[in-house]
Design an enzyme around this catalytic site. Structure first.
Site, PDB file in Angstrom:
ATOM      1  CG  HIS A 260      -1.633   1.281   1.464  1.00  0.00           C
ATOM      2  ND1 HIS A 260      -1.270   2.192   2.439  1.00  0.00           N
ATOM      3  CD2 HIS A 260      -2.700   1.815   0.829  1.00  0.00           C
ATOM      4  CE1 HIS A 260      -2.093   3.216   2.403  1.00  0.00           C
ATOM      5  NE2 HIS A 260      -2.973   3.019   1.430  1.00  0.00           N
ATOM      6  CG  HIS A 307      -0.681  10.123   0.585  1.00  0.00           C
ATOM      7  ND1 HIS A 307      -0.760   9.854   1.911  1.00  0.00           N
ATOM      8  CD2 HIS A 307      -1.855   9.699   0.051  1.00  0.00           C
ATOM      9  CE1 HIS A 307      -1.913   9.273   2.185  1.00  0.00           C
ATOM     10  NE2 HIS A 307      -2.590   9.175   1.057  1.00  0.00           N
TER      11      HIS A 307
END
Length: 935
Positions: A260, A307
């Protein structure tokens, strides 16, 4: 190059035991590029460079750069070093170091002990002294190791199998030890026969240090210790570490090692992003990587990976693709899945992304479906074997017009708005319904333009609506992602439906948005439900990540593990919360912690914790030893009772975890091993670091036994029945080999003089091959364990039968009913009818019909008739008949004087059946056990 070779060897020796290692034959470090001018036009310097990357985990890395004069040299070095770093035998065996400086560093709190051990081995003991190779031999090191770390528990085990007052074991005694203690009771004796005399002799010749003992066929305590440290007694079945599973089944039938937010090296809010994380994850066997793609800024407008809406750093999309292409198939040739979270709403930049994938990946990129596997409803997608060497893109596939607009502030960032929705959410809803997921930072994913959409095929993300909707569509190439909280809710409420969904198509689980510290959730519940891609944060080596790393070490580090049959068969149902599985024989695991070796470099007290990780119905208790009596971490000994995990429902999906702490709670080492890969017997468990790297010397010495589970309600009956079948034998004297010097024979010790064994012998004696039979026959049924798989359901434990004898549970745990390979696996059961059955058995069987429980009505059982045998009606007793029921059978107490009253009661429960022949089969209670296991 000859000058660099010793340097590389030293670096490898220094780091191979304590670090994650990766090797790259094409250097990407910018400083090296500048020094060697690697980017000079027409330069071939790049292919001559070699980098050895080491570190305690995947984040804190050190780079060691080398430059060779030939291209093939670096390639050979890289291949050789990788083969050593990932050698399964080396990673699962006790290791030895030969550096005095390292030895002294390992024991700074007890230098006098080190000096004394060096002196006893006639080795230099000065810290700055050096040793020549001809002085520091393997024999000298073993002598030093034994002086530094005495093993009193080994001598205790040794004396229990050697003749009294004799400093050796004969080959007969060693054969008895190997076959009784080191043999796995689950093995079939035809396929895996017991040790032969020539094999025992070979063991003595290999491990006995004294040549005179070896010549006489004797082994000393030192030789036994070396045997117990050798590869023959590895705690892990080494064949399980190699690629041993069928890789030709559809992709949804496998667990896939998944990452992830792969680019992050720290937290989710302000961590540093690095392309190196992609290399490290791939080298560890990871097969599913995540790329959060965002639009680059002018003037270059190069797509970036970061991100979104956080303070994490940005890296170039192109650099990540290069890193993936470089390391994709270094450790595994099976397909790599790139999970794109695409927020790039620019046609130009999406075209750049697609072109980078095509040009850099080249033939590795799967751009079109295989001819044999068209993407149609009802058809499965290809297998890992058919996709070897291929990279698959997971990206939202849509119309070739203008993509949907990005939502600036939505969820956690892993497909939640588009490809994930709660079960009750309507198709037109795009926002999350769980407030916990709204605290994420990334934006909504956009639809792909034509260029990106063209390279997406077998892994197409879609928003989950309901299980009924997915079943009606029946498209195996569609995949949905679920945040961990949503996945847990679905498992708790609709576990069976979720399992069925995962048989047909794939699901991906990702951490919830509140895990800003990059912590991980437990993957086991999702593996239990058959979820294929359980994505974890690889930058955090916590317990869930340790479990993930340990499990995927098996099957050749391919990154793929074939799911259990219950999680693949479309014709059967499986409930992870079941309390019994009628197609599986549950296991009982017993482990006794004997001692530890080199657990810490400090003088501290240590303790061991043991637990089972598996289905919700598996034993939940964590066992802990007491702290060692003295602050001694070199060779602590725990003299405690064994830990017993009584009923492990599905052993193939459970793991044993052993962890060592010092008294203050500090982690010292751990090991996680699947139950199906455990070797029974006395074993050394080599410990691992927090990042699952092999530690140099720390180990635990344990005794492990894995056997079939016997319900407590039937344990007494089986125990008494096994005793009643024991043959009438005469006590035979133990014949020791003649002493080479005196020519005399060793006199065996009397029972009073025989030293007690450190623990009970868990192998029961073989029952008789012939028993007088009479009375009403019992039908022989095919057992469910070898027949068609039945449906799984919740069934309570059977209650104790009124006529079952009272037997100590601990005594039952020490009793093992070993199946004879000549016995056909049949279940003895009494159906709900009084019709005369037709037995089909070639052995004798004593069992009382009022003891045999009524079979489960949901389990289909059909007697197998043998036309050659006719039912024998009851007859009147005669002088030639066996004793009646109310009397004790002639062999009921044979060889059993521990509890005569208990045996007598048990004998009153016995009936007999007629048999056809004793030439082919011999009964050992296994058929009766299969019935009890099923019921």
């Amino acid at each position: 190059l000859p000058l660099l070779s010793p340097t590389l060897s030293c670096l490898h020796r220094e780091f191979q035991y304590v670090s994650q290692m990766s090797v790259r034959s094409h250097q990407q470090h910018p400083k090296v590029r500048n020094v060697f001018n690697l980017d000079f036009p027409n330069s071939d310097h790049l292919v001559k460079t070699l980098t050895v990357v080491t570190g305690p985990d995947m984040v804190n890395l050190t780079y060691h750069n080398f430059f060779a004069y030939k291209e093939k040299v670096t390639q050979n070095w890289a291949a050789d070093i990788l083969s050593i770093a990932y050698n399964p035998s080396r990673n699962n065996a006790l290791d030895m170091v030969r550096s005095l400086s390292i030895i002294y560093k390992m024991f700074p709190a007890d230098k006098k002990r080190v000096e004394g051990a060096l002196a006893s081995a006639h080795l230099p003991k000065g810290k700055g002294d050096t040793m020549k190779p001809d002085v520091f031999t393997e024999a000298a090191f073993k002598l030093f190791l034994m002086s530094l770390c005495p093993r009193p528990e080994i001598y205790e085990i040794f004396t229990s199998y050697s003749a009294k007052a004799k400093p050796y074991m004969t080959k007969e005694s060693l054969a008895k030890f190997v076959n009784e203690k080191q043999r796995d009771s689950r093995l079939n004796e035809e396929l895996f026969p017991r040790f032969r005399p020539d094999q025992v002799k070979a063991l003595i010749e290999k491990y006995e240090p004294c040549s005179s003992n070896s010549n006489r066929g004797q082994i000393s305590p030192e030789g036994l210790l070396f045997y117990l440290m050798g590869p023959e007694t590895s705690v892990v079945i080494l064949d399980k570490l190699a690629k041993c599973q069928d890789m030709s089944q559809p992709l949804p039938h496998y667990l896939i090692k998944s990452s992830h937010n792969t680019y992050l090296t720290a937290g989710q809010f302000s961590g540093v992003s690095s392309p190196e994380m992609y290399r490290q994850c791939l080298l560890s066997g990871c097969r599913c990587l995540e790329l959060d793609c965002w639009k680059g800024k002018p003037p270059d407008e190069e797509p970036i990976i970061t991100h979104g809406f956080t303070m994490t750093t940005e890296i170039m999309f192109k650099d990540v693709i290069e890193a993936i292409a470089e390391s994709a198939f270094k450790t595994s040739q099976y397909p790599v899945i790139l999970s794109f979270e695409n927020h790039v709403d620019s046609v130009k930049q999406q075209e750049k992304m697609a072109n980078y994938c095509k040009t850099i990946f080249g033939d590795m990129l799967l751009t079109d479906p295989l001819d044999k596997y068209p993407m149609k409803p009802g058809l499965q997608i290809p297998s890992p074997a058919e996709l070897m060497g291929k990279i698959l893109i997971k990206n939202k596939k849509g119309s070739h017009g203008k993509p949907s607009q990005a939502c600036p502030k939505k969820t956690e960032g892993s497909e939640q708005p588009i490809v994930t929705a709660s079960a009750g959410q309507e198709p037109n809803q795009t926002g999350p319904t769980n407030p916990e997921d709204q605290c994420g930072t990334a934006g909504q994913e956009v639809t792909a333009y034509e260029e990106m959409s063209a390279i997406v095929n077998y892994i197409q993300p879609t928003k989950f609506i309901s299980f009924d909707n997915s079943r009606k569509k029946n498209k195996s190439y569609l995949i949905s992602s679920f945040v961990e909280t949503k996945g847990e809710s679905m498992i708790s409420k609709t576990a069976v439906e979720f399992v069925e969904y995962n048989k047909r198509q794939m699901s991906r689980i990702y951490p919830k948005g509140t895990r800003m510290d990059s912590s991980n959730y437990s993957p086991q519940p999702f593996w239990n439900a058959g979820c294929q891609m359980v994505a974890l944060n690889y930058q955090t080596m916590d317990f869930p990540m340790q479990h993930n790393m340990a499990l995927f070490e098996f099957n050749g580090r391919t990154g793929y593990l074939l799911k259990h049959d219950l999680l693949r068969r479309s014709d059967k149902k499986f409930d992870p919360y079941c309390e019994r599985i009628d197609t599986i024989v549950a296991n009982t695991l017993t482990i006794k912690i004997y001692s530890g070796q080199f657990l810490s470099d400090k003088s501290v007290k240590t303790g061991v914790e043991v637990e089972i990780i598996g289905l919700p119905g598996d034993p939940k208790k964590k066992y802990r030893t007491k702290w060692s009596t003295t602050p001694n971490a070199i060779n602590p000994v725990w003299n405690e009772e064994p830990f017993v995990f009584e009923k492990i429902l599905l052993p193939d999906m459970a793991s044993l975890r052993v962890v060592v702490h010092e008294e203050g709670g500090k982690f010292l080492g751990h090991r996680i091993i699947p139950i199906e890969a455990l070797q029974s017997g006395f074993q050394h468990i080599c410990l691992r670091s927090e990042s699952n790297m092999l530690l140099t010397l720390p180990a635990l010495f344990v005794y492990i036994e894995v056997k079939d589970y016997i319900p407590a309600a039937f344990a007494g009956t089986l125990f008494a029945y096994a005793v009643s079948l024991e043959p009438e034998t005469k006590a035979s004297s133990q014949v020791e080999e003649a002493d080479a010097t005196t020519g005399t024979q060793d006199t065996p010790p009397t029972p009073e003089e025989s030293p007690p064994e450190p623990e009970p012998n868990m192998d029961s004696p073989s029952p008789a091959n012939t028993v007088s039979v009479e009375s009403e026959p019992v039908p022989i049924l095919q057992p469910s364990v070898v027949g068609p798989i039945q449906s799984v359901e919740h069934v309570p434990e059977p209650e104790a039968l009124p006529n079952a004898p009272d037997v100590d549970p601990e005594a039952v745990l020490a009793t093992e009913l070993t199946p004879d390979p000549k016995v056909d696996s049949t279940t003895c059961t009494d159906p709900n009818s009084n019709a005369d059955p037709t037995p089909n058995v070639d052995s004798t069987l004593d069992v009382n019909s009022n003891v045999v429980p009524t079979p489960d009505p949901d389990v289909e059982s059909t007697p197998v008739a043998d036309p050659a045998i006719s039912p024998v009606p009851p007859s009147e007793p005669s002088s030639s008949d066996p004793a009646p029921e109310d009397s004790t059978p002639p062999d009921a107490n044979e060889g059993n004087t521990s509890d005569s009253s208990n045996t007598s009661d048990s004998s009153n429960l016995m009936h007999t059946v007629p048999v056809k022949s004793l030439d082919t089969y011999s009964f050992k209670g296994f058929s009766l056990f299969l019935l009890f296991s099923t019921l």
